[in-house]
Structures are given as C-alpha cells and as structure tokens.
Design a protein around this motif. Structure first.
Motif, PDB file in Angstrom:
ATOM      1  N   ILE A  81       8.113  41.994  34.274  1.00 20.42           N
ATOM      2  CA  ILE A  81       7.457  41.131  35.243  1.00 20.42           C
ATOM      3  C   ILE A  81       8.431  40.734  36.186  1.00 20.42           C
ATOM      4  CG2 ILE A  81       6.354  38.817  35.671  1.00 20.42           C
ATOM      5  CD1 ILE A  81       5.564  38.991  32.511  1.00 20.42           C
ATOM      6  N   ALA A  82       8.248  41.141  37.570  1.00 16.39           N
ATOM      7  CA  ALA A  82       9.213  40.850  38.533  1.00 16.39           C
ATOM      8  C   ALA A  82       8.811  39.432  39.072  1.00 16.39           C
ATOM      9  CB  ALA A  82       9.240  41.918  39.715  1.00 16.39           C
ATOM     10  N   VAL A  83       9.647  38.717  39.965  1.00 15.76           N
ATOM     11  CA  VAL A  83       9.083  37.540  40.519  1.00 15.76           C
ATOM     12  C   VAL A  83       9.920  37.628  42.127  1.00 15.76           C
ATOM     13  CG1 VAL A  83       9.041  36.040  38.638  1.00 15.76           C
ATOM     14  CG2 VAL A  83      11.201  36.346  39.674  1.00 15.76           C
ATOM     15  N   ALA A  84       9.267  36.742  42.943  1.00 13.74           N
ATOM     16  CA  ALA A  84       9.991  36.584  44.261  1.00 13.74           C
ATOM     17  C   ALA A  84      10.949  35.478  44.291  1.00 13.74           C
ATOM     18  CB  ALA A  84       8.849  36.471  45.399  1.00 13.74           C
ATOM     19  N   THR A  85      12.173  35.721  45.310  1.00 13.71           N
ATOM     20  CA  THR A  85      12.909  34.803  45.473  1.00 13.71           C
ATOM     21  C   THR A  85      13.269  34.557  47.055  1.00 13.71           C
ATOM     22  OG1 THR A  85      14.776  33.538  44.613  1.00 13.71           O
ATOM     23  CG2 THR A  85      15.151  35.986  45.111  1.00 13.71           C
ATOM     24  N   PHE A  86      13.646  33.374  47.492  1.00  7.05           N
ATOM     25  CA  PHE A  86      13.797  33.178  48.879  1.00  7.05           C
ATOM     26  C   PHE A  86      15.507  32.861  49.067  1.00  7.05           C
ATOM     27  CE2 PHE A  86       9.497  32.615  47.662  1.00  7.05           C
ATOM     28  CZ  PHE A  86       8.747  33.258  48.933  1.00  7.05           C
ATOM     29  N   PRO A  87      16.368  33.896  49.800  1.00  8.08           N
ATOM     30  CA  PRO A  87      17.790  33.781  49.602  1.00  8.08           C
ATOM     31  C   PRO A  87      18.220  32.706  50.528  1.00  8.08           C
ATOM     32  CG  PRO A  87      16.998  35.671  50.706  1.00  8.08           C
ATOM     33  CD  PRO A  87      15.857  35.379  50.064  1.00  8.08           C
ATOM     34  N   ASP A  88      17.091  32.268  51.542  1.00  7.49           N
ATOM     35  CA  ASP A  88      17.477  31.305  52.613  1.00  7.49           C
ATOM     36  C   ASP A  88      16.664  29.981  52.580  1.00  7.49           C
ATOM     37  OD1 ASP A  88      19.696  30.968  54.224  1.00  7.49           O
ATOM     38  OD2 ASP A  88      18.978  32.324  55.913  1.00  7.49           O
ATOM     39  N   GLY A  89      16.207  30.010  51.359  1.00  9.20           N
ATOM     40  CA  GLY A  89      15.105  28.935  50.967  1.00  9.20           C
ATOM     41  C   GLY A  89      13.521  29.406  51.802  1.00  9.20           C
ATOM     42  N   ASN A  90      12.548  28.695  51.386  1.00  9.35           N
ATOM     43  CA  ASN A  90      11.387  29.150  51.351  1.00  9.35           C
ATOM     44  C   ASN A  90      10.624  28.377  52.409  1.00  9.35           C
ATOM     45  OD1 ASN A  90       8.748  29.846  51.849  1.00  9.35           O
ATOM     46  ND2 ASN A  90       8.179  29.989  49.605  1.00  9.35           N
ATOM     47  N   ARG A 134      14.742  27.342  40.983  1.00 12.34           N
ATOM     48  CA  ARG A 134      13.372  27.803  40.489  1.00 12.34           C
ATOM     49  C   ARG A 134      13.457  29.263  39.872  1.00 12.34           C
ATOM     50  NH1 ARG A 134       8.435  27.013  45.278  1.00 12.34           N
ATOM     51  NH2 ARG A 134       8.520  24.794  45.278  1.00 12.34           N
ATOM     52  N   LEU A 135      14.358  30.144  40.471  1.00 16.25           N
ATOM     53  CA  LEU A 135      14.767  31.399  39.858  1.00 16.25           C
ATOM     54  C   LEU A 135      15.049  31.300  38.458  1.00 16.25           C
ATOM     55  CD1 LEU A 135      14.689  34.056  40.302  1.00 16.25           C
ATOM     56  CD2 LEU A 135      16.880  34.278  41.556  1.00 16.25           C
ATOM     57  N   LEU A 136      15.954  30.129  38.337  1.00 19.53           N
ATOM     58  CA  LEU A 136      16.369  29.790  36.925  1.00 19.53           C
ATOM     59  C   LEU A 136      15.290  29.589  35.926  1.00 19.53           C
ATOM     60  CD1 LEU A 136      19.620  27.920  37.300  1.00 19.53           C
ATOM     61  CD2 LEU A 136      19.447  29.950  36.142  1.00 19.53           C
ATOM     62  N   VAL A 137      14.178  28.800  36.294  1.00 15.75           N
ATOM     63  CA  VAL A 137      13.296  28.659  35.671  1.00 15.75           C
ATOM     64  C   VAL A 137      12.323  29.841  35.404  1.00 15.75           C
ATOM     65  CG1 VAL A 137      10.884  27.473  35.640  1.00 15.75           C
ATOM     66  CG2 VAL A 137      12.894  26.306  36.418  1.00 15.75           C
ATOM     67  N   LYS A 138      12.206  30.618  36.452  1.00 14.70           N
ATOM     68  CA  LYS A 138      11.355  32.115  36.257  1.00 14.70           C
ATOM     69  C   LYS A 138      11.919  32.869  35.373  1.00 14.70           C
ATOM     70  CE  LYS A 138       9.616  31.922  41.081  1.00 14.70           C
ATOM     71  NZ  LYS A 138       9.721  32.414  42.415  1.00 14.70           N
ATOM     72  N   ALA A 143      25.039  30.032  38.728  1.00 14.64           N
ATOM     73  CA  ALA A 143      24.331  28.817  38.191  1.00 14.64           C
ATOM     74  C   ALA A 143      23.759  29.346  37.274  1.00 14.64           C
ATOM     75  CB  ALA A 143      23.195  28.453  39.204  1.00 14.64           C
ATOM     76  N   GLY A 144      23.779  30.567  36.582  1.00 13.69           N
ATOM     77  CA  GLY A 144      23.406  31.141  35.584  1.00 13.69           C
ATOM     78  C   GLY A 144      22.195  32.030  35.542  1.00 13.69           C
ATOM     79  N   VAL A 145      21.918  32.659  36.670  1.00 15.97           N
ATOM     80  CA  VAL A 145      20.902  33.733  36.831  1.00 15.97           C
ATOM     81  C   VAL A 145      21.531  34.994  36.761  1.00 15.97           C
ATOM     82  CG1 VAL A 145      19.559  34.914  38.623  1.00 15.97           C
ATOM     83  CG2 VAL A 145      19.662  32.467  38.739  1.00 15.97           C
ATOM     84  N   HIS A 146      21.027  35.601  35.825  1.00 13.06           N
ATOM     85  CA  HIS A 146      21.610  36.892  35.190  1.00 13.06           C
ATOM     86  C   HIS A 146      20.693  38.156  35.631  1.00 13.06           C
ATOM     87  CE1 HIS A 146      19.023  36.767  31.504  1.00 13.06           C
ATOM     88  NE2 HIS A 146      19.451  35.607  31.342  1.00 13.06           N
ATOM     89  N   ILE A 147      19.501  37.889  35.659  1.00  5.05           N
ATOM     90  CA  ILE A 147      18.624  39.052  36.016  1.00  5.05           C
ATOM     91  C   ILE A 147      19.012  39.751  37.387  1.00  5.05           C
ATOM     92  CG2 ILE A 147      16.693  38.252  34.647  1.00  5.05           C
ATOM     93  CD1 ILE A 147      15.254  37.195  37.212  1.00  5.05           C
ATOM     94  N   PRO A 148      18.638  41.156  37.565  1.00  2.58           N
ATOM     95  CA  PRO A 148      18.946  41.787  38.868  1.00  2.58           C
ATOM     96  C   PRO A 148      18.081  41.312  39.896  1.00  2.58           C
ATOM     97  CG  PRO A 148      18.235  43.122  37.145  1.00  2.58           C
ATOM     98  CD  PRO A 148      18.059  42.071  36.361  1.00  2.58           C
ATOM     99  N   ILE A 149      18.713  41.009  41.060  1.00  2.16           N
ATOM    100  CA  ILE A 149      18.208  40.391  42.458  1.00  2.16           C
ATOM    101  C   ILE A 149      18.044  41.516  43.362  1.00  2.16           C
ATOM    102  CG2 ILE A 149      18.252  38.762  44.347  1.00  2.16           C
ATOM    103  CD1 ILE A 149      19.738  36.914  42.157  1.00  2.16           C
ATOM    104  N   LEU A 150      17.041  42.143  43.515  1.00  2.00           N
ATOM    105  CA  LEU A 150      16.728  43.311  44.534  1.00  2.00           C
ATOM    106  C   LEU A 150      16.710  42.852  45.847  1.00  2.00           C
ATOM    107  CD1 LEU A 150      16.231  46.527  44.488  1.00  2.00           C
ATOM    108  CD2 LEU A 150      13.769  45.880  44.061  1.00  2.00           C
TER     109      LEU A 150
END
Length: 330
Positions: free
Chosen positions: A163-172, A185-189, A218-225
């Motif tokens: 399961i992949a998710v979206a993220t917004f590097p400059d804010g959404n 939000r990415l930490l929660v996902k 901040a603790g995000v360890h999943i790959p960020i494409l």
C-alpha cells in the motif's frame, strides 16, 4: 519464458526505480492510443505502473478493466489508485473486493478530492474519509479474504499486499497543510501500514531533499519516491498548478513560451526535467515516478537524458507481440 525473455525484462543492478502514472481512457475510442502509450512505457521496463482512479472514482469500471488487464497480460506490476471521498463504506468495500478478486496486490491509498463546485460538501457519515482509514479497510478486507479460503491465505503470503500513499513535500495547498504537517501525516500513514510514499510533483530539488531530511529526522523510514512531471507543455503545467497549487518557476514558463517550435519547447522541458530528476537522485531519491498524462515521449526522453533507458532496440514487447492489444476491450 525463455532466457531471452528473462534478459529482456531483468532490471539492471543499482538502477533507481522507474515508474509511471497513467490515466484510463475516458472513451472507448481512445483505448487503442492509450494501450499504445502503455506499450511504449513498458518498453522502458518500469518497476511499476500506477493507474489513476479519477475524481470521486468516476472511471471506476475502466480503471478496474485496465488494472485487471495489466495483472493478467503485461510484464509490469500495476498499482491501482484507490480513493474514498464521496462514497459510502459499502461502495469502497465493493471496489476493494473487485480489485482484490482481479488479482491486484498493490494500491495507492488516497482520500481523493471533494466534488468540484460543492463548497459546502461534507464527508459521508460512516464512510471512509481518509487515506489512513482506507489503509485499514484494505488490510481488513485482505484478512477477511485470507480467512475465508486457504488458497487466498497462501496467495497473500506469496504476494503480500503493498500500500503506497501520497505525500506533499512543500505542503498541500488544497488541504492547507504545511510541510511539517505533511510529515506528521506521513508518520500516521506509516504507522497505519503504508509501504512507501510517492510525492506530489515539485520543481526544485531542494524541495524534495529538505522534506526527506526532515521526515527522516521525525521518524519516517519508509521509502519516499520522487514524483516528477515532464515540463514540456506550459499549458499543462499551468493547468496542473490550478489543480494542485504547485506553480512552475516563472523562468521555466518564460523559456517554454519563448520557444520557436514544439521541438524546441520539448527539448527545453525535457532537459529541465532531466536536470531536476538527476539532482533528486543525487540527493538520495530511491527512484522516479513520472506523471505521464498518457504521453510516452516526454517521459521516455527524460529517462534517455538520464541514460536510464536500456532496452535493446527492436526488442519485442510482450504487450504488443501478444494478443493483448486486440483482446479484452479497455
């Protein structure tokens, strides 16, 4: 499969991941052109091909048909976009079950955009109203299917759900979130079970690099494409800016607008995008996810600039060589 087939589709070691986003054809008459584009993209041996689901899932049936056909007949991993906004929980469950029954094992879980022209719109009571809730629903439906039949459990063990998710590097801009809020939000996902993230498009390498650096801290360890849009069409860049709130650099727009021909404009945009892509790869991006808007040439020319196209010329492509193009209607 012959040794030649294996060599044709093997991924070279140490190559960054390459993936594309495509949109299902809106009308049956567009299907041949769409599948021709998919065929050309598959020739680049992408790691996966993501298939959009449309605003509020309006192209649900076509998206399911496209993903099912890729699952059954193409040498590429399809990732099905899945949105939940504006639907009841029962509707979302039906869509998830349809995809799972078709053999889909990879999803991009998205909340989706609220319906256009409805400023007073509110989430559906009792519905699935966030990507985090959608991740939970996907995992719940997978558990239910595995418990119902030992064959499903074995298939799930052999091909785990991704399961992949979206993220917004400059804010959404659409959601009014800052970069730091997007990291939260990415930490929660991630905690909900996301396997990796794909960024919204951006135009400056430092946008990606700084976001990843802060996310890791901040603790995000999943790959960020890194999500990349080939900047070859100024009209499309402005349209995407209206939809996403991510505006292209004025200098780039000026250069594209001043081009004396379509070929010159294409060359300017391809070179600018390749330079951006190389910079994010140098900054440690694990790969590139290219938003194609169903245009193969800009995406492939960017990869050619990066020397990431390595399929031998005149190598047969299974999607064309088989009866796929003439088979199940898209």
């Amino acid at each position: 499969m012959t040794d030649q087939d294996t060599d044709c589709w093997a991924v070279p070691p140490l190559r960054p991941t390459i993936s594309f986003e495509v949109m299902p054809p809106r009308r049956p008459g567009l299907a041949p052109k769409f599948w021709g584009t998919v065929d050309a993209l598959i020739g680049a041996r992408p790691d996966f091909l993501s298939v959009t689901y449309g605003a509020a899932g309006n192209d649900r049936d076509t998206a399911r048909q496209v993903v099912s056909r890729l699952v059954q007949q193409a040498p590429v991993l399809p990732i099905a976009h899945l949105t939940c906004v504006g639907h009841s929980r029962a509707d979302v469950v039906d869509v998830v079950d349809e995809f799972l029954s078709a053999g889909v094992r990879s999803f991009l879980a998205l909340r989706g955009d609220p319906p256009a022209g409805q400023p007073d719109w509110k989430p559906t009571p009792g519905g699935v109203n966030s990507s985090v809730e959608l991740i939970a629903l996907l995992k719940d439906r997978e558990r239910t299917r595995c418990a119902a039949h030992p064959g499903n459990a074995l298939r799930g063990a052999a091909h785990p759900l991704t399961i992949a998710v979206a993220t917004f590097p400059d804010g959404n801009p659409a959601a009014g979130t800052t970069r730091d809020q997007e990291i939260e939000r990415l930490l929660v996902k991630q905690a909900a079970g996301a396997s990796f993230a794909i960024t919204q498009l951006f135009y400056r390498a430092r946008t990606y690099a700084e976001f990843v650096e802060r996310a890791r801290a901040a603790g995000v360890h999943i790959p960020i494409l890194a999500g990349i849009l080939p900047a070859t069409d100024p009209t499309r860049l402005l349209r995407v800016a209206e939809l996403s709130g991510v505006r292209p650099p004025a200098e780039l727009l000026d250069r594209l607008s001043a081009a004396s021909s379509d070929d010159e404009r294409h060359a300017i945009g391809t070179q600018a995008t390749a330079a951006l892509a190389q910079s994010v790869l140098d900054a440690g991006a694990p790969g590139l996810h290219i938003y194609t808007f169903n245009k193969a040439r800009p995406a492939l020319d960017v990869l050619a600039h990066l020397e990431l196209l390595n399929v031998e010329p005149n190598q047969p492509n299974p999607l064309t060589a088989s009866a796929v193009v003439k088979g199940t209607p898209a």
